[in-house]
Design a protein around this motif. Structure first.
Motif, PDB file in Angstrom:
ATOM      1  N   ASP A 112       0.737  -1.168  -0.150  1.00 26.08           N
ATOM      2  CA  ASP A 112      -0.022  -0.066   0.097  1.00 26.08           C
ATOM      3  C   ASP A 112       0.887   1.091  -0.135  1.00 26.08           C
ATOM      4  OD1 ASP A 112       0.840   0.179   2.769  1.00 26.08           O
ATOM      5  OD2 ASP A 112      -0.755  -0.589   3.484  1.00 26.08           O
ATOM      6  N   ALA A 113       0.126   2.501  -0.102  1.00 28.43           N
ATOM      7  CA  ALA A 113       1.066   3.639  -0.114  1.00 28.43           C
ATOM      8  C   ALA A 113       1.882   3.726   0.979  1.00 28.43           C
ATOM      9  CB  ALA A 113      -0.038   4.900  -0.015  1.00 28.43           C
ATOM     10  N   ALA A 114       1.306   3.437   2.188  1.00 25.76           N
ATOM     11  CA  ALA A 114       2.351   3.348   3.378  1.00 25.76           C
ATOM     12  C   ALA A 114       3.434   2.795   3.442  1.00 25.76           C
ATOM     13  CB  ALA A 114       1.467   3.276   4.751  1.00 25.76           C
ATOM     14  N   TRP A 241      -3.251   0.152 -10.176  1.00 30.13           N
ATOM     15  CA  TRP A 241      -2.532   1.544 -10.411  1.00 30.13           C
ATOM     16  C   TRP A 241      -3.187   2.902 -10.073  1.00 30.13           C
ATOM     17  CZ3 TRP A 241       2.383   0.002 -11.710  1.00 30.13           C
ATOM     18  CH2 TRP A 241       3.470   0.934 -11.631  1.00 30.13           C
ATOM     19  N   MET A 242      -3.339   2.835  -8.830  1.00 24.83           N
ATOM     20  CA  MET A 242      -4.257   3.748  -8.241  1.00 24.83           C
ATOM     21  C   MET A 242      -3.617   5.310  -8.247  1.00 24.83           C
ATOM     22  SD  MET A 242      -7.208   2.743  -7.057  1.00 24.83           S
ATOM     23  CE  MET A 242      -7.808   3.657  -6.103  1.00 24.83           C
ATOM     24  N   GLN A 243      -4.106   6.244  -8.411  1.00 25.43           N
ATOM     25  CA  GLN A 243      -3.547   7.706  -8.564  1.00 25.43           C
ATOM     26  C   GLN A 243      -3.716   8.578  -7.380  1.00 25.43           C
ATOM     27  OE1 GLN A 243      -1.678   8.895 -11.431  1.00 25.43           O
ATOM     28  NE2 GLN A 243      -1.422   6.440 -11.279  1.00 25.43           N
ATOM     29  N   GLY A 248      -9.558   6.090  -2.097  1.00 21.91           N
ATOM     30  CA  GLY A 248      -9.199   4.671  -1.639  1.00 21.91           C
ATOM     31  C   GLY A 248      -7.549   4.484  -2.217  1.00 21.91           C
ATOM     32  N   ALA A 249      -7.044   5.553  -2.725  1.00 20.93           N
ATOM     33  CA  ALA A 249      -5.637   5.389  -3.365  1.00 20.93           C
ATOM     34  C   ALA A 249      -4.753   4.828  -2.175  1.00 20.93           C
ATOM     35  CB  ALA A 249      -5.086   6.952  -3.624  1.00 20.93           C
ATOM     36  N   THR A 254       1.081   2.730  -5.401  1.00 24.01           N
ATOM     37  CA  THR A 254       1.009   3.850  -6.401  1.00 24.01           C
ATOM     38  C   THR A 254       0.231   5.270  -6.008  1.00 24.01           C
ATOM     39  OG1 THR A 254      -0.763   2.766  -7.664  1.00 24.01           O
ATOM     40  CG2 THR A 254       1.377   2.369  -8.467  1.00 24.01           C
ATOM     41  N   GLY A 255      -0.505   4.974  -5.159  1.00 19.87           N
ATOM     42  CA  GLY A 255      -1.304   6.051  -4.457  1.00 19.87           C
ATOM     43  C   GLY A 255      -0.588   6.879  -3.797  1.00 19.87           C
TER      44      GLY A 255
END
Length: 308
Positions: A112-114, A241-243, A248-249, A254-255
């Motif tokens: 995830d982003a974290a 490939w969330m922006q 919910g990115a 990739t968020g």
């Protein structure tokens, strides 16, 4: 440790890894959504990995350990990085289910982003580029050349996938969801013609990779791999490939930003493979539908008390 028959697994592993030094210490490092992954450490401090199916109610076709091991072994030495493999055991008397062993690959799994919060911008950019490079490399491998020519039928991939996941949806269904049947109907009616066939990973996303220094060190979780339409992999990757600005990115690496846009992914893939992406939105819709069927199987295992 639940899911590990320590004495029998230790004996079998010692027969396949001569330098292994018991006793072995096991810990579960992934589980629930798919096959279970354990890290084990021997007396020397050397780490390895064991993969086995989930505990409890499972759908056999979705948890074929022999197939997964065969794919990892076949891709050794290609431009697709995979962990080193140390053997497959199909004797259920050893551990209650088939399993296989791999070397442990050190690095980050960007779930995830974290997880990528401390990753420098330059490494994010190069990793995003490498993700597309490796996918194009996978789709460029001749299955026959690596011994995977009989992994599955090459033609009618989408029709076969719709049939497979509609059956598995029915096998694990717990309540009526009319949208699933309607989505399946629309997908069947608007199915594009398949152009070519390749090895298709089936779950290609950053969360199924071990990375380091802006590169993929190993692609993991080959349980859904088959032969078929390569654009299904790309559609699935694009969905994940969330922006940063999207709802919910934070659920995707990739968020966090810096990995490039979906448009840049498509441009790089199209340049590397020369494939026509004019119908890529169909493949994105198909991947959403398929993921719903997979998630239903996870939910059913939860209801019956299986691990995860």
């Amino acid at each position: 440790m639940q899911g590990i028959e320590l004495d029998r697994v230790t004996a079998w592993a010692s027969s396949r890894i001569p330098e292994l030094a018991p006793p072995l210490s096991f810990s579960l490092i992934a589980g629930g959504h798919s096959n279970l992954t354990y890290r084990f450490i021997d007396a020397r401090g050397k780490s390895y990995v064991l993969r086995r199916p989930p505990l409890g109610h499972v759908l056999e076709s979705a948890h074929d350990m022999g197939r997964e091991h065969r794919i990892v072994a076949a891709l050794k030495g290609t431009d697709v990085p995979v962990p080193p493999e140390h053997g497959y055991c199909d004797d259920v008397e050893v551990n209650g289910a088939p399993f296989y062993l791999m070397g442990y690959v050190d690095g980050l799994v960007p779930h995830d982003a974290a997880a990528v919060g401390d990753m420098p911008d330059g490494q994010r950019r190069s990793l995003g580029e490498h993700v597309v490079e490796v996918l194009a490399a996978l789709h460029g491998i001749d299955p026959d050349a690596v011994g995977l020519g009989d992994l599955g039928r090459r033609e009618a991939y989408l029709a076969r996938q719709l049939r497979r996941w509609s059956k598995q949806w029915a096998a694990t269904q717990t309540h009526d969801v009319p949208e699933m049947e309607e989505s399946e109907r629309l997908l069947r009616e608007n199915m594009p013609e398949q152009v070519g066939a390749s090895i298709a990973h089936g779950d290609y996303r950053l969360g199924n990779m071990i990375v380091g220094d802006g590169r993929i060190r190993a692609v993991l979780d080959w349980e859904l791999c088959t032969l078929g339409d390569p654009l299904a992999d790309l559609g699935y990757l694009l969905n994940n490939w969330m922006q940063p600005e999207e709802p919910g990115a934070v659920a995707a690496a990739t968020g966090a930003g810096g990995f490039g846009s979906r448009e840049s992914v498509c441009m790089a893939y199209e340049e590397a493979t020369k494939r026509d992406l004019s119908r890529i939105d169909y493949y994105r819709a198909f991947s959403h539908w398929r993921l719903a069927a997979i998630a239903q199987g996870v939910y059913k295992r939860y209801l019956v008390g299986a691990m995860g």
